[in-house]
Write an enzyme that holds these catalytic residues in place. Sequence first.
Site, PDB file in Angstrom:
ATOM      1  N   ARG A  73       1.010  -1.277   0.039  1.00  0.00           N
ATOM      2  CA  ARG A  73       0.006   0.006  -0.012  1.00  0.00           C
ATOM      3  C   ARG A  73       0.879   1.309  -0.102  1.00  0.00           C
ATOM      4  O   ARG A  73       0.502   2.220  -0.727  1.00  0.00           O
ATOM      5  CB  ARG A  73      -0.895  -0.161   1.256  1.00  0.00           C
ATOM      6  CG  ARG A  73      -1.861   1.097   1.250  1.00  0.00           C
ATOM      7  CD  ARG A  73      -3.018   1.026   2.150  1.00  0.00           C
ATOM      8  NE  ARG A  73      -3.585   2.257   2.388  1.00  0.00           N
ATOM      9  CZ  ARG A  73      -4.066   3.047   3.492  1.00  0.00           C
ATOM     10  NH1 ARG A  73      -4.151   2.053   4.723  1.00  0.00           N
ATOM     11  NH2 ARG A  73      -4.317   3.890   3.617  1.00  0.00           N
ATOM     12  N   ASP A  78       2.671   5.933  -3.054  1.00  0.00           N
ATOM     13  CA  ASP A  78       3.929   6.748  -3.364  1.00  0.00           C
ATOM     14  C   ASP A  78       3.918   6.936  -4.833  1.00  0.00           C
ATOM     15  O   ASP A  78       3.809   7.938  -5.594  1.00  0.00           O
ATOM     16  CB  ASP A  78       5.170   5.874  -2.945  1.00  0.00           C
ATOM     17  CG  ASP A  78       6.723   6.940  -3.367  1.00  0.00           C
ATOM     18  OD1 ASP A  78       6.283   8.248  -3.291  1.00  0.00           O
ATOM     19  OD2 ASP A  78       7.431   6.474  -3.807  1.00  0.00           O
ATOM     20  N   VAL A  81       1.059   8.780  -6.906  1.00  0.00           N
ATOM     21  CA  VAL A  81       0.974  10.305  -6.647  1.00  0.00           C
ATOM     22  C   VAL A  81       2.394  11.103  -6.815  1.00  0.00           C
ATOM     23  O   VAL A  81       3.237  10.528  -6.149  1.00  0.00           O
ATOM     24  CB  VAL A  81       0.484  10.677  -5.216  1.00  0.00           C
ATOM     25  CG1 VAL A  81       0.585  12.157  -4.924  1.00  0.00           C
ATOM     26  CG2 VAL A  81      -0.745  10.153  -4.973  1.00  0.00           C
ATOM     27  N   GLY A  83       4.345  10.068  -8.663  1.00  0.00           N
ATOM     28  CA  GLY A  83       5.859   9.108  -9.051  1.00  0.00           C
ATOM     29  C   GLY A  83       6.525   8.311  -8.036  1.00  0.00           C
ATOM     30  O   GLY A  83       6.408   8.920  -6.952  1.00  0.00           O
ATOM     31  N   PRO A 168      -8.093   7.234  -5.314  1.00  0.00           N
ATOM     32  CA  PRO A 168      -9.404   7.349  -5.254  1.00  0.00           C
ATOM     33  C   PRO A 168      -9.931   6.299  -4.143  1.00  0.00           C
ATOM     34  O   PRO A 168      -9.115   5.465  -3.685  1.00  0.00           O
ATOM     35  CB  PRO A 168      -9.705   6.328  -6.686  1.00  0.00           C
ATOM     36  CG  PRO A 168      -8.512   5.670  -6.907  1.00  0.00           C
ATOM     37  CD  PRO A 168      -7.481   6.470  -6.334  1.00  0.00           C
ATOM     38  N   HIS A 198      -5.262  -6.911  -3.395  1.00  0.00           N
ATOM     39  CA  HIS A 198      -6.023  -6.962  -2.056  1.00  0.00           C
ATOM     40  C   HIS A 198      -6.328  -8.379  -1.805  1.00  0.00           C
ATOM     41  O   HIS A 198      -7.252  -9.169  -1.193  1.00  0.00           O
ATOM     42  CB  HIS A 198      -7.366  -6.461  -2.750  1.00  0.00           C
ATOM     43  CG  HIS A 198      -7.361  -5.028  -2.735  1.00  0.00           C
ATOM     44  ND1 HIS A 198      -8.247  -4.366  -3.766  1.00  0.00           N
ATOM     45  CD2 HIS A 198      -6.367  -3.943  -2.464  1.00  0.00           C
ATOM     46  CE1 HIS A 198      -7.883  -2.879  -3.421  1.00  0.00           C
ATOM     47  NE2 HIS A 198      -6.726  -2.725  -2.607  1.00  0.00           N
TER      48      HIS A 198
END
Length: 335
Positions: A73, A78, A81, A83, A168, A198
């Site tokens: 995660r 990282d 957002v 890069g 998102p 997930h």
Amino acid sequence: MVLYQVFLAAVVVGAFTLGPEMAEAVTMGPSLQKLTWHYYKVYNTCENAENFVRHQVETFYKNDKSITPKLLRLLYSDCFVSGCDASILLEGPNSERMAQQNRGLGAFVIIDKIKIVLEQRCPGVVSCADILNLATRDAVHLAGAPSYPVFTGRRDGLMSDRRTVDLPLPSISWEEAMAYFQSRGLSVLDMATLLGSHSMGRTHCSYVVDRLYNFNKTGKPNPTISKSFLSEMAKQCPSRARKGQTEPLVYLNPDSGSSHNFTSSYYSRILSNKSVLEVDQQLLYNDATKQISKEFSESFEDFRKSFALSMSKMGAINVLTKNEGEIRRDCRRRN
Ligand SMILES: *[C@@H]1O[C@H](CO)[C@@H](O)[C@H](O)[C@H]1NC(C)=O
Ligand SMILES: *[C@@H]1O[C@H](CO)[C@@H](O)[C@H](O)[C@H]1NC(C)=O
Ligand SMILES: *[C@@H]1O[C@H](CO)[C@@H](O)[C@H](O)[C@H]1NC(C)=O
């Protein structure tokens, strides 16, 4: 998975028969081309960097299997957002880690520990962005994923701004999710594959209650959720948290649970309408992602290979190289 074989073949040729310049040239994709396989060894700056990282990850993993979903995660937060520049690791009141979407991120201490070891062995050489990519690779490998090649030579970013965080919510629609992945140069296959992360980890009930009790503002559950699974989930996530109670956490994949292992059961669960998050279940409602889910649920090997390739692509999003950024001495602070 022909693509993956081409990719690996290119990597192997680069490593064993060509010098550093050619090794760079044979890698795949415009962004990946800026990186080098075994950068610290090829350029003789920290020959054992990758071994040092792996050793630390193994030590942490022995005590806590949940480091795998936490690192995954962290890497996703990282790379998507601004890069893969380790901007997520920077501290400050307005940094990315302070954004609402990044609440509950963990594994920072693992990166810190690895960085301390590397600063002792090879001061000022190995970037925090590379450490995050390498550590995540080693952790998912311990959990059952293949050990894919991580190209290195990233440098660390100088900025981190919470306002740039556009990750998102897990209730995002298929179309919005696809647009988001495409905006980072990733394909529908990458999206369906990376969501397979997930297969392990936990999430807050607040990301699940809408689909259990008030789907699309209907006041009812999402009608496609399997009945047995719906009652199972309702027990774990009551419609409203009791006063004074902390918000419960649920496993993203109850099949893997506290073992946090990497399996293709995530895809079997999608096919049987037993996904925990809406974004996961939505893979069933598009022909392409439904086919991919079927393929991965039937062949763990196909999932493993695709995962290796998509992780490499994600790890190359907008990387900084050469004289861009810096090599941080402390991952939480600019030099
Ligand atoms: C949600 O509700 C709106 C308006 O009633 C409807 O147009 C839309 O199709 C619904 N979405 C889903 C995913 O059911
Ligand atoms: C993953 O963990 C589950 C639950 O502990 C177990 O049933 C399953 O066999 C494990 N799978 C692998 C591949 O280790
Ligand atoms: C899952 O839900 C879809 C849509 O409601 C349905 O067509 C399908 O038969 C369900 N699958 C299973 C295994 O229940």
